[in-house]
Design an enzyme around this catalytic site. Sequence first.
Site, PDB file in Angstrom:
ATOM      1  N   ASP A   1      11.486  18.147  -1.239  1.00 53.66           N
ATOM      2  CA  ASP A   1      10.602  18.102   0.053  1.00 53.66           C
ATOM      3  C   ASP A   1       9.256  18.882  -0.369  1.00 53.66           C
ATOM      4  OD1 ASP A   1      10.723  16.981   2.521  1.00 53.66           O
ATOM      5  OD2 ASP A   1      10.525  18.780   3.240  1.00 53.66           O
TER       6      ASP A   1
ATOM      7  N   TYR B   1      18.611  18.066  13.863  1.00 52.95           N
ATOM      8  CA  TYR B   1      18.120  18.394  12.277  1.00 52.95           C
ATOM      9  C   TYR B   1      19.226  17.687  11.585  1.00 52.95           C
ATOM     10  CZ  TYR B   1      16.618  21.032   8.134  1.00 52.95           C
ATOM     11  OH  TYR B   1      16.221  21.162   6.989  1.00 52.95           O
TER      12      TYR B   1
ATOM     13  N   CYS C   1      10.460  27.529   7.178  1.00 50.79           N
ATOM     14  CA  CYS C   1      10.874  28.834   7.079  1.00 50.79           C
ATOM     15  C   CYS C   1       9.722  29.588   6.771  1.00 50.79           C
ATOM     16  CB  CYS C   1      11.891  28.581   6.155  1.00 50.79           C
ATOM     17  SG  CYS C   1      13.408  27.815   6.571  1.00 50.79           S
TER      18      CYS C   1
ATOM     19  N   HIS D   1      17.161  18.066   4.540  1.00 42.03           N
ATOM     20  CA  HIS D   1      17.011  19.082   3.545  1.00 42.03           C
ATOM     21  C   HIS D   1      18.234  19.343   2.905  1.00 42.03           C
ATOM     22  CE1 HIS D   1      13.196  19.570   5.749  1.00 42.03           C
ATOM     23  NE2 HIS D   1      12.653  19.486   4.796  1.00 42.03           N
TER      24      HIS D   1
END
Length: 682
Positions: free
Chosen positions: A267, A172, A31, A175
């Site tokens: 993470d 995906y 991001c 996370h």
Amino acid sequence: MTRDPRYDILFEPVRIGPVVARNRFYQVPHCNGMGYRDASALAAMRGMKAEGGWAVVCTEMVEIHHTADVSPYVELRLWSDHDIPMLARIAEKVHEHGSLAGIELCHSGYTANNLWTREVPMAASPMPTASYFNDPIQARGMDKEDIRNLRRAHRKAALRSKQAGFDLVYVYAGHGLGIFQHFLSRATNFRTDEYGGSLENRARLLREVIEDTKDAVGDTCAVPVRIAMSEFIGSAGLEPAEVEDAIAMMAELPDLWDLSLSDWSKDSQTSRFSEEGFQEPYIKGVKKLTTKPVVGVGRYTSPDTMVRVIKQGIMDMIGAARPSIADPYLPNKIRDGRLEDIRECIGCNVCVTHDYTMTPLRCTQNPSMGEEWRRGWHPELIRPKEEDRHILVVGAGPSGLEAARALGQRGYQVTLADKASQPGGRVTRESRLPGLAAWARVRDWRLLQLDKLPNVSLYLESEMTPETVAELGADQVLVTTGAKWLRDLTGRHVVVPFHHPEACDVLTPDDLMAGRRPKAKDVVLFDDDHYYMGGVCAELLAKDGHQVTLVTPAAVASSFTKASLEQKAIQARLLKAGVKILANHAVVAIAEGHVTLECAYTGEASPLAAGSVVLVTARRPVDGLWQALAAAGLPATRAGDCLAPGTIAAAVHAGRRFAEEFGRPALDFLEIPFKREVTALS
Ligand code: ADP
Ligand code: SF4
């Protein structure tokens, strides 16, 4: 220069399904706070990674449908064909430099609050949504038709990705943000149909979507799966053994396995809490389960470590988000044998704070990050000087070092003077605090670069006064003399300076960093700054055997560090160190032996015993030299903390900005000093 043959392995091509990566450097999706709002800036940023040698460059999460709306966060969108040109621009920029473009398709399930679209959030099972503000929203559980629709939406987004030119199209499940992880984890999937219960059932949707995506675009696009190896809630959620079982069940289905930890704070751990390679224990079991390439992350900046993890069979490609932000040219520097030029990530997560604050990405080490398109800055290049000039930079902190380096690179004659015996200013001081040693890289990289510039001279133990500045006779002076922590309680809560009695032992972070320690065992530390400094000082004092009470008007310790993903870890570390945290209170007065507290809500006053007091409230610029030079009519400018105290990232950026703009006609206050993209009206 040529590369050391021991790094040759890093430059071997890797086949990923139908495509081939030219080397093993893989910029995983990350991001950046730009997303759909700053499309051209984002495309230029990704293009820069490709230019610097990353063989695969991915987007951040891309919302595949209007029920996957993660606003107020600014990510990318692929809700309809309208979004294709914006995404195509990213793929184009990446392709310009011979790299592969990856797109991380995402449906965020119960972590998409749909605040903008006002659609009802969808989840594997009904539950309150997860959000920063604990919004009063619950997601509905998906029925079979929803699941069919989600698969259709993902397939459509995959086709649009292919149309936009992407080479890798992600599924995906990482996370805690991807809906396929929510289905996979028993923490978020309470279904009783064939999509819930056993691991096989919980993995069913992930398997179906991998197959759908391969079927839709797999002829020309690789299909990687990004998966979370652990949710850190024990057997209540995903643990490495169960995720390995899931991977084994689908081992050869995707074209690549991209491994991560969940949630994002686990993470993207900072250097305060983890070392390079911290994810290895969680991912090392995966390669033996599959013949497909495996990518992992862990703030890798050392080429020797990269070679080791490949030779040890832990991963096939070196995944990186932050190291690629701090140095988009990292692969090329290894390729060209320029290891000393690598700008190593310091693991501070300033980059992450800007996704949380929904503003363009920035980086402490790399001031050009996010400015490639807006201001035309480049991480490696800068235009040559327009004419000969001698510039004096006073203060060799992060701001002065970066200014001197960049001005030197432009070819100017630069004198850099600092009164201290060591360069680095606040970076040198702060890097001695617990957990912040890696921050010294901000200084060290710049010193190495200065060493290569014969036109820049660094003078230490050289306190500059208006007289010595005038004597030197430089054409221009840049004053970067930093800032000092205040000792009078003022900050955000207390606005009128408080002058404590002489006898009180009151210290600031500057005192602690200079080696002074509180006289008393019991210390009240008042943190009205709310970033890392208060917590770090409390940790330091607790380690030294003091009984520390951290007082904060906020509800938690180091409250801003929520945005750097560190707050929980900081509070846990403080509590474990025996620090007492007194939230929702401010220190408003200091007397011998005690302070007066004020409740942040009721204003009620109460005493608290305090042998010594440490104040972490606010800083004031050290700008006396600049004031004097300006008054004398000398050509002087101030920048960094000397202008307005802020982050180290802001100080570095300010130094760079001075160097970039020097020699250009000054802009009028009403002119915008950068480009921006204004939404076209429909
Ligand atoms: P910034 O973050 O803006 O770079 P720092 O506080 O890190 O600021 O660095 C300021 C530096 O300026 C310190 O190293 C300090 O020793 C130096 N300094 C302050 N006043 C003077 C002065 N009059 N002459 C030379 N150096 C100075
Ligand atoms: Fe690394 Fe900090 Fe830059 Fe992020 S902001 S890439 S953590 S140096």
